[in-house]
Each structure stands twice: as structure tokens, then as C-alpha cells.
Design an enzyme around this catalytic site. Structure first.
Site, PDB file in Angstrom:
ATOM      1  N   HIS A 207       0.807  -1.231   0.000  1.00 21.74           N
ATOM      2  CA  HIS A 207       0.000   0.000   0.000  1.00 21.74           C
ATOM      3  C   HIS A 207       0.837   1.277   0.000  1.00 21.74           C
ATOM      4  CE1 HIS A 207       0.817  -0.407   4.322  1.00 21.74           C
ATOM      5  NE2 HIS A 207       0.685   0.903   4.381  1.00 21.74           N
TER       6      HIS A 207
HETATM    7  C1  UD1 Z   1      -2.427   5.421   5.600  1.00 24.70           C
HETATM    8  C2  UD1 Z   1      -1.168   6.025   6.206  1.00 24.70           C
HETATM    9  C3  UD1 Z   1      -0.024   5.021   6.105  1.00 24.70           C
HETATM   10  C4  UD1 Z   1      -0.425   3.674   6.698  1.00 24.70           C
HETATM   11  C5  UD1 Z   1      -1.706   3.189   6.066  1.00 24.70           C
HETATM   12  C6  UD1 Z   1      -2.144   1.945   6.799  1.00 24.70           C
HETATM   13  C7  UD1 Z   1      -0.888   8.454   6.030  1.00 24.70           C
HETATM   14  C8  UD1 Z   1      -0.176   9.532   5.306  1.00 24.70           C
HETATM   15  N1  UD1 Z   1      -0.732   7.221   5.509  1.00 24.70           N
HETATM   16  O1  UD1 Z   1      -2.176   5.253   4.223  1.00 24.70           O
HETATM   17  O2  UD1 Z   1       1.087   5.496   6.834  1.00 24.70           O
HETATM   18  O3  UD1 Z   1       0.603   2.749   6.466  1.00 24.70           O
HETATM   19  O4  UD1 Z   1      -2.724   4.206   6.217  1.00 24.70           O
HETATM   20  O5  UD1 Z   1      -3.088   1.202   6.119  1.00 24.70           O
HETATM   21  O6  UD1 Z   1      -1.542   8.692   7.007  1.00 24.70           O
HETATM   22  N2  UD1 Z   1      -9.399   4.346   1.250  1.00 24.70           N
HETATM   23  C9  UD1 Z   1     -10.525   3.548   1.164  1.00 24.70           C
HETATM   24  N3  UD1 Z   1     -11.135   3.213   2.334  1.00 24.70           N
HETATM   25  C10 UD1 Z   1     -10.725   3.633   3.548  1.00 24.70           C
HETATM   26  C11 UD1 Z   1      -9.590   4.448   3.617  1.00 24.70           C
HETATM   27  C12 UD1 Z   1      -8.940   4.781   2.453  1.00 24.70           C
HETATM   28  O7  UD1 Z   1     -10.948   3.150   0.087  1.00 24.70           O
HETATM   29  O8  UD1 Z   1     -11.351   3.268   4.577  1.00 24.70           O
HETATM   30  C13 UD1 Z   1      -8.705   4.694  -0.014  1.00 24.70           C
HETATM   31  C14 UD1 Z   1      -9.059   6.078  -0.535  1.00 24.70           C
HETATM   32  O9  UD1 Z   1      -9.078   6.023  -1.926  1.00 24.70           O
HETATM   33  C15 UD1 Z   1      -7.869   6.919  -0.083  1.00 24.70           C
HETATM   34  C16 UD1 Z   1      -6.727   5.930  -0.132  1.00 24.70           C
HETATM   35  O10 UD1 Z   1      -7.295   4.682   0.242  1.00 24.70           O
HETATM   36  O11 UD1 Z   1      -7.667   8.018  -0.897  1.00 24.70           O
HETATM   37  C17 UD1 Z   1      -5.599   6.271   0.818  1.00 24.70           C
HETATM   38  O12 UD1 Z   1      -6.065   6.429   2.165  1.00 24.70           O
HETATM   39  P1  UD1 Z   1      -5.247   7.332   3.218  1.00 24.70           P
HETATM   40  O13 UD1 Z   1      -5.835   7.196   4.558  1.00 24.70           O
HETATM   41  O14 UD1 Z   1      -5.094   8.700   2.665  1.00 24.70           O
HETATM   42  O15 UD1 Z   1      -3.827   6.720   3.194  1.00 24.70           O
HETATM   43  P2  UD1 Z   1      -3.358   5.195   3.197  1.00 24.70           P
HETATM   44  O16 UD1 Z   1      -2.732   4.912   1.884  1.00 24.70           O
HETATM   45  O17 UD1 Z   1      -4.467   4.325   3.663  1.00 24.70           O
HETATM   46  N1  UDP Z   2      -3.418  -6.339   8.665  1.00 24.79           N
HETATM   47  C1  UDP Z   2      -4.652  -6.985   8.748  1.00 24.79           C
HETATM   48  N2  UDP Z   2      -5.262  -7.407   7.574  1.00 24.79           N
HETATM   49  C2  UDP Z   2      -4.678  -7.242   6.363  1.00 24.79           C
HETATM   50  C3  UDP Z   2      -3.429  -6.588   6.292  1.00 24.79           C
HETATM   51  C4  UDP Z   2      -2.819  -6.139   7.457  1.00 24.79           C
HETATM   52  O1  UDP Z   2      -5.178  -7.176   9.837  1.00 24.79           O
HETATM   53  O2  UDP Z   2      -5.281  -7.640   5.350  1.00 24.79           O
HETATM   54  C5  UDP Z   2      -2.793  -5.840   9.897  1.00 24.79           C
HETATM   55  C6  UDP Z   2      -1.394  -6.351  10.156  1.00 24.79           C
HETATM   56  O3  UDP Z   2      -1.387  -7.547  10.863  1.00 24.79           O
HETATM   57  C7  UDP Z   2      -0.780  -5.227  10.974  1.00 24.79           C
HETATM   58  C8  UDP Z   2      -1.497  -4.001  10.476  1.00 24.79           C
HETATM   59  O4  UDP Z   2      -2.632  -4.449   9.755  1.00 24.79           O
HETATM   60  O5  UDP Z   2      -1.087  -5.421  12.349  1.00 24.79           O
HETATM   61  C9  UDP Z   2      -0.581  -3.167   9.609  1.00 24.79           C
HETATM   62  O6  UDP Z   2      -1.279  -2.159   8.999  1.00 24.79           O
HETATM   63  P1  UDP Z   2      -0.853  -1.526   7.621  1.00 24.79           P
HETATM   64  O7  UDP Z   2       0.013  -2.466   6.871  1.00 24.79           O
HETATM   65  O8  UDP Z   2      -2.102  -1.072   6.979  1.00 24.79           O
HETATM   66  O9  UDP Z   2      -0.071  -0.228   8.086  1.00 24.79           O
HETATM   67  P2  UDP Z   2       1.466   0.081   8.387  1.00 24.79           P
HETATM   68  O10 UDP Z   2       1.909  -0.825   9.474  1.00 24.79           O
HETATM   69  O11 UDP Z   2       2.228  -0.101   7.117  1.00 24.79           O
HETATM   70  O12 UDP Z   2       1.461   1.519   8.776  1.00 24.79           O
END
Ligand code: UD1
Ligand code: UDP
Length: 361
Positions: A207
């Protein structure tokens, strides 16, 4: 004037939930009133609600519903929502987790509103200014009154940046507390069979903007995963951020790679625990594989979690070096250190709660 005994936890995105749950649970044993604010940065049930049930988190006292947007749009909505919430609740301490935009915004609002701030997972640095999380970490740590660190190198970064020694506490890793608490519920064999996977399979998560935002890079990543998929089935629970670019790159048609919806916590960790290898760009997954002793190939140029390289099963790879690195793991020719990072023992939440409770007493 902040109300001394109110501790307000701010969470918003998937990785926040497994870090906050053990702290909230441990603080129940102290004489404080806790509030839980969900910013709504993540809102899909599979990125949010599912974790409240599985991690035994209380229902949030408020959900700000900020949703998605550009960095500026999302941060602006977070700032506005959190300012009003803190003004209404008047917390004696604001606790933020990790490095997401919700963390940064809560830190800014707390600092400007005069609310003491604690940062859980302080001091991690990738030294990669292109990551939005690196800005979030640096700013949050510069503003925090209490820096709760997961690893010795995080303590060193904070000290080098001038954070006062008495503000820094090496407490271990609360994400590992959640893993330890879930361990009895893990069912690798049952989840593998339910997913229709053979005994030997890989799990992948992707992601990071550096892998999935730009079509050329997404195509390189997709090609590398497809190549691994020719050797071993790869299950990829797809974060919504990567869906379009990776399917445009043809990953949904790659034989041997199966794209599925994001998984719940116990199902995901069960499949990771039983996997021959994990391919990821997640921060948390690098840590979980280190404790589960599952080989982890991280598709990044750097990591803010180098202790998973020195003590754990993590290796950094590029799309080009991923297939041979996966081959080495599957052939049994790769070796890894098996030291446990200090204090990744399932009790970080208790140590954090003691520091927080002392701060508000
Ligand atoms: C965010 C965090 C990242 C973290 C990740 C965990 C920031 C800058 N980034 O990234 O550090 O590793 O979460 O998963 O805070 N979207 C959906 N459904 C949701 C949420 C998001 O479809 O419930 C889609 C939307 O198109 C959105 C995109 O995901 O624009 C990105 O979501 P966003 O929260 O901005 O950042 P992440 O890539 O999820
Ligand atoms: N995770 C989950 N389901 C998934 C993918 C990840 O429960 O399909 C959990 C994973 O075990 C970890 C957390 O989500 O505890 C990590 O979140 P993510 O990778 O979204 O964020 P990051 O750690 O990169 O900020």
C-alpha cells in the site's frame, strides 16, 4: 485548563488500532478517565470496524468522519475536527500512535491547544523525506512531551534530535502485545484450508505510495509478484490504495497471485504465521513476521524499523531482487538472525500505561 485525569487517545487508520488496544486495556487499571477519538481516516469496515471487535477496543467516544483526500485536504479536516473535540473534552493528556496523518494532526492541535502530548512509537526514522510518514514522525516527536519508544535506535534518534532524556521511555512494542494476546486464537491450518491454499504459500501486502501510486513502479511490482506466483501461490489482501494501479498492471490476471479483500486481524495473522514467506511494504507486518519467525521480504529501499533486519526475519528487496530472494527462502538457503528485539514481550502496554498514568497524576 486541561482536565488532569482525562486521557484522550486518537486513532484513525488500520495500524493505529493494534497499537492503541493494549495501552487502553492496561490504563483501565489506573485512576484515569479514557476517551477514544476515531478520526475516520480509515472508514471501510475491513480497515476499521473489524479491528474494534477483534482487538476488544471500546467503541469510540467520537468519530470525526474525516475520510480521504489529498495530504492537505485530509490534514486540514483532521485539524478542524480535532480542535473542536479537544476543546470539548479538555484532555489532560493526548496520546497518539505511529505515523499516520491522524497522528500528525492530533500532535499539532494538542501542541497549539496546550494539551500535553504522548507519542507511542516515537523515534522511528526511515530518513526518506519522500514518505509522508517521515514528516509525520519528525513533527510529532518534535512536539511530544512524552516519547514512548519501541527500540534502542529510536531512543538514539530522539536523543540526537534534542529530545530531553527524561521525556524518552523505552517501553517495547505495543503492536507485539496485540499479537501475543491474539496468539491463542491464530489458526494457520484452518485459515489456509478455508482460503483453498496448499501447504506452501506466500502472503503479500502492498500500500505504500512508492509502490502503488505510480503506474510504472506498480507494473514492476506486479511483474515481480507474478514471478514469485509461478513458484508458490501468493495471497494478496489488497489495501484500497493499491487496487487500481495493481489491477491496471495486470496483477488480477497473474496466475498464482490471488487478490482478496483486506483480512481481519486474526485471519491475516493466522495466514502469515503459516506462510512460507511474506512480501510486504507495511511497517507493522515487518515487526509481526519478526516475532512469528516468518521470512519477510520488504519491497522498499529503506525501513524505519531496522531492528527487524538486525534481529528478525526481514530483508529489503527491489522488484528485481524479490524473485531470487524468494527462491532462496523457498529453497532453504536463506538464513536469518533469530534474536528477539528487547522488550517485544507482550507487556509494552503495561509499561506505557504506567508512564501515562504518572504523567496525569
Ligand atoms: C495510511 C497512512 C499510512 C499507513 C496506512 C495503513 C498516512 C499519510 N498514511 O495510508 O502510513 O501505512 O494508512 O493502512 O496517514 N481508502 C478507502 N477506504 C478507507 C480508507 C482509504 O478506500 O477506509 C482509499 C481512498 O481512496 C484513499 C486511499 O485509500 O484516498 C488512501 O487512504 P489514506 O488514509 O489517505 O492513506 P493510506 O494509503 O491508507
Ligand atoms: N493487517 C490486517 N489485515 C490485512 C493486512 C494487514 O489485519 O489484510 C494488519 C497487520 O497484521 C498489521 C497491520 O494491519 O497489524 C498493519 O497495517 P498496515 O500495513 O495497513 O499499516 P502500516 O503498518 O504499514 O502503517
Amino acid at each position: 485548563m486541561p482536565s488532569a485525569a482525562i486521557v484522550t487517545h486518537v486513532v484513525g487508520a488500520r495500524p493505529n488500532f493494534m497499537k492503541a488496544a493494549p495501552v487502553i486495556a492496561a490504563l483501565r487499571g489506573h485512576a484515569v478517565t479514557q476517551r477514544l477519538v476515531h478520526t475516520g481516516q480509515h472508514y471501510d469496515a475491513l480497515l476499521s470496524d473489524v479491528f474494534f471487535a477483534e482487538l476488544d477496543l471500546p467503541a469510540p467516544d467520537a468519530n470525526l468522519g474525516v475520510g480521504s483526500g489529498t495530504q492537505a485536504e485530509q490534514t486540514a479536516a483532521l485539524l478542524t475536527g480535532l480542535e473542536a473535540t479537544f476543546a470539548a473534552d479538555d484532555p489532560g493528556l493526548v496520546v497518539v500512535y505511529g505515523d499516520v496523518n491522524s497522528t500528525l494532526a492530533a500532535a499539532l492541535v494538542a501542541a497549539k491547544g496546550g494539551y500535553p502530548l504522548a507519542h507511542v512509537e516515537a523515534g522511528l526514522r526511515s530518513f526518506d523525506p519522500t514518505m509522508p510518514e517521515e514528516t509525520n514522525r519528525r513533527v510529532t516527536d518534535a512536539l511530544a512531551d512524552l516519547a514512548l519508544a519501541t527500540s534502542p535506535e529510536a531512543v538514539a534518534h530522539l536523543a540526537r534530535e534534542g529530545v530531553a532524556a527524561e521525556a524518552i521511555h523505552l517501553v517495547g512494542n505495543p503492536m507485539i502485545d496485540s499479537l501475543v494476546a491474539a496468539r491463542d486464537r491464530l489458526d494457520p491450518e484452518g485459515e489456509r484450508a478455508a482460503a483453498g491454499l496448499p501447504q506452501r504459500y506466500a502472503v503479500a501486502t502492498l500500500h505504500r505510495p512508492s509502490n502503488v501510486d505510480e503506474p510504472d513502479q506498480a507494473a514492476r511490482v506486479a511483474a515481480a509478484l507474478a514471478e514469485v506466483g509461478r513458484r508458490v501461490p501468493v495471497l494478496l489482501p489488497l489495501h484500497p490504495r493499491g487496487r487500481k494501479a495493481l489491477t491496471d498492471a495486470g496483477l488480477d490476471r497473474a496466475e498464482g497471485v490471488r487478490l482478496v479483500e483486506p483480512l481481519g486481524y486474526v485471519a491475516f495473522l493466522s495466514l502469515v504465521a503459516g506462510a512460507a514467506l511474506v512480501i510486504t511494504d507495511s511497517g507493522g507486518v515487518q515487526e509481526e513476521t519478526t516475532i512469528l519467525d516468518v521470512a519477510c521480504l520488504t519491497l522498499r529501499d529503506n525501513t524505519e524499523r531496522p531492528i527487524t533486519l538486525t534481529h528478525g526475519t526481514n530483508r529489503l528487496v527491489s522488484p528485481e531482487s524479490l524473485p531470487p530472494a524468494a527462491d532462496a527462502i523457498l529453497d532453504g538457503t536463506a538464513s536469518f538472525p533469530t534474536r528477539r528485539p528487547p522488550l517485544w514481550d507482550g507487556h509494552a502496554g503495561v509499561r506505557i500505561a504506567e508512564v501515562l498514568a504518572a504523567a496525569v497524576s
